[in-house]
Design a protein around this motif. Structure first.
Motif, mmCIF file in Angstrom:
data_model
loop_
_atom_site.group_PDB
_atom_site.id
_atom_site.type_symbol
_atom_site.label_atom_id
_atom_site.label_comp_id
_atom_site.label_asym_id
_atom_site.label_seq_id
_atom_site.Cartn_x
_atom_site.Cartn_y
_atom_site.Cartn_z
ATOM 1 N N ALA A 137 -1.806 -50.216 -1.980
ATOM 2 C CA ALA A 137 -0.917 -50.488 -0.850
ATOM 3 C C ALA A 137 0.394 -49.711 -0.963
ATOM 4 C CB ALA A 137 -0.648 -51.990 -0.752
ATOM 5 N N LEU A 138 0.924 -49.614 -2.177
ATOM 6 C CA LEU A 138 2.150 -48.847 -2.394
ATOM 7 C C LEU A 138 1.927 -47.377 -2.061
ATOM 8 C CD1 LEU A 138 5.110 -48.713 -3.583
ATOM 9 C CD2 LEU A 138 4.010 -48.155 -5.742
ATOM 10 N N ALA A 139 0.843 -46.826 -2.560
ATOM 11 C CA ALA A 139 0.526 -45.420 -2.287
ATOM 12 C C ALA A 139 0.300 -45.201 -0.791
ATOM 13 C CB ALA A 139 -0.703 -44.990 -3.084
ATOM 14 N N LEU A 140 -0.369 -46.131 -0.153
ATOM 15 C CA LEU A 140 -0.628 -46.035 1.282
ATOM 16 C C LEU A 140 0.678 -46.108 2.068
ATOM 17 C CD1 LEU A 140 -2.858 -45.871 3.424
ATOM 18 C CD2 LEU A 140 -3.013 -48.358 3.324
ATOM 19 N N ASN A 141 1.532 -47.062 1.728
ATOM 20 C CA ASN A 141 2.835 -47.201 2.384
ATOM 21 C C ASN A 141 3.642 -45.907 2.234
ATOM 22 O OD1 ASN A 141 5.251 -49.931 2.437
ATOM 23 N ND2 ASN A 141 5.571 -47.852 3.112
ATOM 24 N N TRP A 142 3.673 -45.370 1.030
ATOM 25 C CA TRP A 142 4.444 -44.152 0.783
ATOM 26 C C TRP A 142 3.916 -42.979 1.605
ATOM 27 C CZ3 TRP A 142 3.010 -39.515 -1.686
ATOM 28 C CH2 TRP A 142 4.064 -38.606 -1.827
ATOM 29 N N ARG A 143 2.589 -42.792 1.568
ATOM 30 C CA ARG A 143 2.010 -41.668 2.302
ATOM 31 C C ARG A 143 2.207 -41.805 3.803
ATOM 32 N NH1 ARG A 143 -2.052 -38.186 0.542
ATOM 33 N NH2 ARG A 143 -1.981 -37.554 2.726
ATOM 34 N N ILE A 144 2.052 -43.007 4.345
ATOM 35 C CA ILE A 144 2.256 -43.202 5.787
ATOM 36 C C ILE A 144 3.712 -42.920 6.130
ATOM 37 C CG2 ILE A 144 2.258 -44.912 7.642
ATOM 38 C CD1 ILE A 144 -0.257 -46.118 6.331
ATOM 39 N N TRP A 145 4.627 -43.391 5.325
ATOM 40 C CA TRP A 145 6.060 -43.147 5.544
ATOM 41 C C TRP A 145 6.352 -41.652 5.496
ATOM 42 C CZ3 TRP A 145 10.160 -42.832 1.431
ATOM 43 C CH2 TRP A 145 11.448 -42.857 1.968
#
Length: 152
Positions: A137-145
């Motif tokens: 989720a952290l990696a996903l949040n970062w990449r989407i941001w």
């Protein structure tokens, strides 16, 4: 472990989960660029249901043990942080603030896992899926941001 304790911890998790009902991903999220490692939509409720069940069970096991004060305080903190992420990301569309919240959540769950493990190995093991999912989720949040700078 008593059934009453398990149900109380599960109730706290259910309260956190209601933010997903109030702040739905919707068309905004569907329109964002997402990385190739994004889990399919069906995986989110399945993963969170398992995580909430396991973390409630782990907390109920630990609550019965001497020295449970700090581990349970960390457990309460992670519920609060977990509750915060969804309104930040999906409600306010503040992906950067959501990233900070999930990073603090990951650290909190990591420390809680160590504390749980020290009191009850099985309880510590039950939090490992939570840690793994938070890493995704952290990696996903970062990449989407990163990949959607104008979407916030």
């Amino acid at each position: 472990m008593t059934a009453q304790l398990f149900l109380i911890f599960l109730l706290a998790n259910a309260a956190a989960a209601t933010t997903g009902i109030v702040f739905r991903p919707g068309a905004w999220y569907a329109g964002l660029r997402k990385p190739g490692f994004t889990p399919p939509n069906w995986a989110f409720p399945v993963a969170w249901s398992l995580i909430y069940l396991l973390s409630a069970w782990a907390a109920a096991r630990v609550a019965m043990l001497p020295g449970a004060g700090l581990p349970l305080a960390l457990w309460a903190a992670q519920v609060a942080l977990n509750t915060l992420w969804t309104p930040l990301f999906f409600g306010a569309r503040q992906m950067g603030l959501a990233l900070v919240a999930i990073l603090v959540l990951l650290v909190t769950v990591g420390v809680a896992t160590v504390q749980f493990w020290r009191l009850d190995t099985a309880a510590g093991l039950m939090l490992l899926p939570y840690l793994a999912w938070l890493c995704v989720a952290l990696a996903l949040n970062w990449r989407i941001w990163r990949d959607n700078p104008a979407a916030g």
